[in-house]
Write an enzyme that holds these catalytic residues in place. Structure first.
Site, mmCIF file in Angstrom:
data_model
loop_
_atom_site.group_PDB
_atom_site.id
_atom_site.type_symbol
_atom_site.label_atom_id
_atom_site.label_comp_id
_atom_site.label_asym_id
_atom_site.label_seq_id
_atom_site.Cartn_x
_atom_site.Cartn_y
_atom_site.Cartn_z
ATOM 1 N N TYR A 198 -3.417 8.969 1.350
ATOM 2 C CA TYR A 198 -2.943 7.328 1.640
ATOM 3 C C TYR A 198 -1.628 7.346 2.323
ATOM 4 O O TYR A 198 -2.092 6.312 3.559
ATOM 5 C CB TYR A 198 -2.627 6.853 0.367
ATOM 6 C CG TYR A 198 -2.914 5.560 0.322
ATOM 7 C CD1 TYR A 198 -4.460 4.665 -0.374
ATOM 8 C CD2 TYR A 198 -1.646 4.864 0.444
ATOM 9 C CE1 TYR A 198 -4.730 3.828 0.298
ATOM 10 C CE2 TYR A 198 -2.103 3.413 0.197
ATOM 11 C CZ TYR A 198 -3.151 2.923 0.087
ATOM 12 O OH TYR A 198 -3.408 1.097 -0.096
ATOM 13 N N SER A 243 0.118 -0.279 3.462
ATOM 14 C CA SER A 243 0.297 -0.784 2.583
ATOM 15 C C SER A 243 1.851 -0.163 2.821
ATOM 16 O O SER A 243 2.082 -0.259 3.625
ATOM 17 C CB SER A 243 -0.547 0.234 2.175
ATOM 18 O OG SER A 243 0.188 1.098 0.750
HETATM 19 C C1 BGC Z 1 -2.079 0.871 -3.379
HETATM 20 C C2 BGC Z 1 -1.960 0.976 -5.449
HETATM 21 C C3 BGC Z 1 -0.271 0.730 -5.112
HETATM 22 C C4 BGC Z 1 0.380 -0.023 -4.299
HETATM 23 C C5 BGC Z 1 2.098 0.395 -4.967
HETATM 24 C C6 BGC Z 1 -1.095 0.645 -2.566
HETATM 25 O O1 BGC Z 1 -1.023 0.650 -1.218
HETATM 26 O O2 BGC Z 1 -3.587 0.932 -2.712
HETATM 27 O O3 BGC Z 1 -2.459 1.503 -5.587
HETATM 28 O O4 BGC Z 1 -0.144 0.318 -6.666
HETATM 29 O O5 BGC Z 1 -0.332 0.171 -3.107
HETATM 30 O O6 BGC Z 1 1.802 1.398 -4.732
#
Ligand code: BGC
Length: 284
Positions: free
Chosen positions: A182, A169
């Site tokens: 996360y 991400s």
């Molecule tokens: C997340 C999303 C988020 C995006 C940008 C992703 O990794 O799961 O919820 O919108 O990152 O912030």
């Protein structure tokens, strides 16, 4: 002198078809019943791969993905497994070896969010995210690497002995208040991916990452479902649109194919420029 079309014995060139860059390859995509995983599983089928569609909860959606891949003339089946559970992962790979014989491509995609302010975050919210997003990638990669090492390069299939794509991400890089579990999991994915890539590259195994930004899926509905939320989201995206799952899927096909054979331990950001820190365009 140029030959006339007739001289080639064929007045019309054959219709152009998209090249099947993954022809004959066996792929496992985790978290493939929806969102980015679903788009990758479908794109892999279109590119000629046979695909295991892993899911944890939504059997019906997973079966729909399977049906669509079969319509491309490829083999596919759905397999329920919680990637954070060692036994589930072991069973998923045993079945894949029995049904497909081997694995050429693993896409470690399954992931979730359990958001909370730091001081209110429960241990179970923390563990759920680390368990699926990070430990799940470890467990699946360990199984895949074992098979890649056992089999080695199969030259008729790929010049590499195996490929792993770790879904990360933009939050492997951008801190994210309210989402510490996360962001920590994705930072962990990045260093696990790079360490593993370094370790197995001499065996011709390629491990890479994809770091998506905001992609229109169920995980971030709140960020795009109202006009107001969407406008706010766009202030974070220089390219001025939300991403689509297919934006990520096309890159995954390339990263899994021999077209990217010299790409090792890289993270491909697919984020419309989110990691360019657009807040600094007019400030700082
Ligand atoms: C997340 C999303 C988020 C995006 C940008 C992703 O990794 O799961 O919820 O919108 O990152 O912030």
């Amino acid at each position: 002198m140029a030959l006339s079309p007739a001289a080639h014995g064929n007045a019309q060139p054959p219709p152009r078809r998209a090249p099947k860059v993954l022809a004959g390859q066996k792929a496992l995509v985790t978290g493939a019943s929806s969102g980015i995983g679903r788009a990758i599983a479908l794109a892999f089928g279109q590119a000629g791969a046979d695909v295991v569609v892993n899911y944890v909860a939504n059997a019906r959606q997973a079966e729909e993905v399977v049906e669509e891949i079969r319509r491309c003339g490829r083999k596919a089946y759905a397999h329920q497994a919680d990637v954070s559970q060692e036994d589930d992962v072991g069973e998923m790979f045993r079945r894949m070896m029995a049904e497909f014989g081997t694995i050429d491509i693993l896409v470690n995609n399954a992931g979730l969010q359990r958001d909370a302010p730091f001081h209110e975050m429960t241990l179970s919210q923390w563990n759920a995210v680390i368990g699926v997003n990070l430990t799940g990638q470890f467990l699946c990669a360990r199984e895949a690497i074992g098979e890649f090492l056992r089999r080695g390069v199969a030259p008729s299939v790929s010049v590499a002995a195996g490929k792993i794509i770790c879904m990360s991400s933009v939050h492997q890089e951008i801190p994210w208040a309210g989402h510490p579990n996360y962001a920590a999991s994705k930072g962990g994915v990045m260093m696990m991916m790079r360490s593993l890539a370094q370790e197995v590259a001499p065996h011709r195994i390629r491990v890479n990452g994809i770091a998506p930004g905001a992609i229109r899926t169920a995980i971030n509905t709140a960020a795009w479902e109202t006009q107001e939320a969407y406008q706010k989201l766009l202030t974070l995206i220089p390219y001025q649109r939300i991403g689509q799952p297919e934006d990520v899927a096309r890159a995954a096909v390339w990263l899994a194919s021999d077209d990217s054979d010299y790409v090792v331990g890289a993270t491909l950001f697919i984020d419309g420029g989110m990691t360019l820190y657009p807040g600094f365009t007019t400030a700082g």
